[in-house]
Write an enzyme that holds these catalytic residues in place. Structure first.
Site, short mmCIF file in Angstrom:
data_model
loop_
_atom_site.label_atom_id
_atom_site.label_comp_id
_atom_site.label_asym_id
_atom_site.label_seq_id
_atom_site.Cartn_x
_atom_site.Cartn_y
_atom_site.Cartn_z
N ASP A 82 23.52 76.56 32.66
CA ASP A 82 23.63 77.03 31.28
C ASP A 82 24.91 77.84 31.12
O ASP A 82 24.88 79.06 30.92
CB ASP A 82 22.37 77.84 30.91
N LYS A 127 21.71 70.54 36.46
CA LYS A 127 21.21 70.17 35.13
C LYS A 127 22.26 70.54 34.10
O LYS A 127 22.65 71.71 33.98
CB LYS A 127 19.90 70.89 34.80
N ASP A 155 20.18 66.71 30.44
CA ASP A 155 19.01 67.18 29.67
C ASP A 155 19.36 67.20 28.18
O ASP A 155 19.67 68.26 27.63
CB ASP A 155 18.67 68.59 30.20
N LEU A 156 19.32 66.03 27.55
CA LEU A 156 19.70 65.96 26.13
C LEU A 156 18.50 65.72 25.21
O LEU A 156 18.65 65.74 23.99
CB LEU A 156 20.76 64.87 25.91
N LYS A 157 17.34 65.47 25.79
CA LYS A 157 16.08 65.36 25.02
C LYS A 157 16.22 64.47 23.78
O LYS A 157 16.05 64.94 22.65
CB LYS A 157 15.59 66.75 24.60
N LEU A 158 16.51 63.20 23.99
CA LEU A 158 16.72 62.30 22.84
C LEU A 158 15.42 62.11 22.04
O LEU A 158 14.33 62.04 22.61
CB LEU A 158 17.22 60.93 23.34
N HIS A 159 15.58 62.00 20.72
CA HIS A 159 14.43 61.82 19.81
C HIS A 159 14.97 61.22 18.52
O HIS A 159 15.57 61.91 17.70
CB HIS A 159 13.79 63.20 19.54
N ASP A 160 14.79 59.89 18.36
CA ASP A 160 15.29 59.21 17.16
C ASP A 160 14.53 57.90 17.04
O ASP A 160 13.57 57.68 17.78
CB ASP A 160 16.82 58.99 17.31
N ILE A 161 14.97 57.01 16.16
CA ILE A 161 14.27 55.72 16.07
C ILE A 161 14.55 54.93 17.36
O ILE A 161 15.58 55.15 18.01
CB ILE A 161 14.68 54.91 14.82
N ASN A 186 15.63 52.01 18.25
CA ASN A 186 16.89 51.29 18.47
C ASN A 186 18.06 52.24 18.75
O ASN A 186 18.91 51.95 19.60
CB ASN A 186 17.20 50.42 17.25
N THR A 187 18.09 53.36 18.06
CA THR A 187 19.17 54.34 18.27
C THR A 187 19.07 54.95 19.66
O THR A 187 20.08 55.12 20.35
CB THR A 187 19.10 55.44 17.18
N THR A 204 8.11 74.65 25.52
CA THR A 204 7.35 75.87 25.80
C THR A 204 7.50 76.90 24.67
O THR A 204 6.78 77.88 24.62
CB THR A 204 7.79 76.50 27.15
N ARG A 245 10.98 81.50 39.46
CA ARG A 245 11.66 82.74 39.85
C ARG A 245 11.40 83.00 41.33
O ARG A 245 10.29 82.79 41.82
CB ARG A 245 11.13 83.94 39.05
N ARG A 290 18.60 81.24 36.11
CA ARG A 290 19.10 82.58 36.37
C ARG A 290 18.80 83.15 37.76
O ARG A 290 19.56 83.99 38.23
CB ARG A 290 18.60 83.52 35.26
O1 C5P Z 1 17.25 80.68 33.81
P1 C5P Z 1 15.98 79.91 33.90
O2 C5P Z 1 15.57 79.56 35.32
O3 C5P Z 1 14.85 80.49 33.08
O4 C5P Z 1 16.38 78.49 33.22
C1 C5P Z 1 15.44 77.46 33.05
C2 C5P Z 1 16.11 76.24 32.49
O5 C5P Z 1 15.09 75.27 32.18
C3 C5P Z 1 16.89 76.46 31.19
O6 C5P Z 1 17.98 75.53 31.18
C4 C5P Z 1 15.87 76.12 30.12
O7 C5P Z 1 16.46 75.67 28.93
C5 C5P Z 1 15.10 75.00 30.79
N1 C5P Z 1 13.75 74.78 30.28
C6 C5P Z 1 12.76 75.74 30.30
N2 C5P Z 1 11.50 75.47 29.83
C7 C5P Z 1 11.23 74.26 29.34
C8 C5P Z 1 12.20 73.26 29.31
C9 C5P Z 1 13.46 73.56 29.80
O8 C5P Z 1 13.00 76.86 30.76
N3 C5P Z 1 10.00 74.00 28.93
#
Ligand code: C5P
Length: 230
Positions: free
Chosen positions: A10, A32, A59-65, A67-68, A120, A179, A209
């Site tokens: 990120d 990622k 990680d672009l999470k596509l969501h469209d029709i 064909n697109t 989430t 974590r 992080r």
């Molecule tokens: O820094 P941290 O470990 O919390 O980052 C988690 C990564 O996972 C971030 O890129 C966040 O956008 C992604 N993510 C998430 N929860 C989700 C989907 C993706 O934390 N449900």
């Protein structure tokens, strides 16, 4: 089952990312790349990272029709990424089209295709009051995962705590919310350690992080790998 630690990159620019990767010496972690970096630096940066030997979860999470999404996936597959994703909310047909786009666009290895069930950031209240969905969050996650399976995808993004449900469907889980022992939770609500994620059956953990914010990111990554892979 392949297992790996994926670092959530990120960062706001390629320079920041490359500065970070420079701290790893010869180690080439699975990365990622999300919307922030992709929309700034574009597909060229993804090609460059692949040429340098990194595995990429785009990680672009596509969501469209359908064909697109099919056409977009064909292009993303040609970048040689290793994992990419769609929103299961786009429906089973859209997910099938996404998979077909990847199959037709892939050069060499077929990327794994996974779905996002519910973000989430979506609560039971948002589901009911804004999205007018009567089912519970847990039931929508289960139904979306089932649709994911029917569409022929490989897995879902979910919390490690949901990984057993996903594994029960024969899908792999890619799990953020990780974590290391002793690290702060930041904005994550439910976190698990790499060791717990392993016990719960995660295939890939996504760690941001805990590694990017560490004083010595390469040491934190190696520790995380040891705990998750063994
Ligand atoms: O820094 P941290 O470990 O919390 O980052 C988690 C990564 O996972 C971030 O890129 C966040 O956008 C992604 N993510 C998430 N929860 C989700 C989907 C993706 O934390 N449900």
């Amino acid at each position: 089952m392949d297992r790996d630690v994926i670092i959530a990159c990120d960062f706001s620019s390629k320079e920041a990312l490359y500065g970070f990767l420079g701290k790893f010496g010869d180690i080439k972690p699975f990365l990622k790349v999300g919307m922030e970096l992709f929309y700034k630096e574009g597909p060229g940066m993804v090609r460059e990272l692949k040429e340098k030997g990194y595995k990429i979860f785009l990680d672009l999470k596509l969501h469209d029709i359908p064909n697109t999404v099919y056409r977009a996936m064909k292009n993303l597959a040609s970048l040689g990424v290793d994992i990419t994703n769609v929103h299961a909310a786009g429906g089973t047909e859209m997910m099938r089209y996404a998979k077909r786009g990847l199959e037709e666009g892939a050069r060499g290895n077929l990327p794994l295709l996974i779905s996002v069930t519910q973000l989430t950031s979506i609560s039971e209240e948002i589901l009911r009051k804004e999205l007018l969905i009567g089912a519970s969050l847990a039931d929508t996650v289960k139904a979306y995962a089932q649709n994911t399976k029917e569409a022929g995808l490989d897995g879902c993004v979910c919390s490690p705590l949901e990984a057993p449900i996903i594994a029960g469907l024969g899908l792999l889980s890619v799990t953020p919310g990780i974590r290391m022992e002793g690290d702060g939770k930041d904005d994550q609500k439910r976190v698990t350690t790499p060791a717990m994620a392993r016990e719960l059956g995660s295939a890939y953990i996504v760690v941001g992080r805990s590694i990017t914010g560490a004083a010595d990111p390469a040491e934190a990554y190696t520790r995380c790998m040891k705990e998750f892979i063994g």
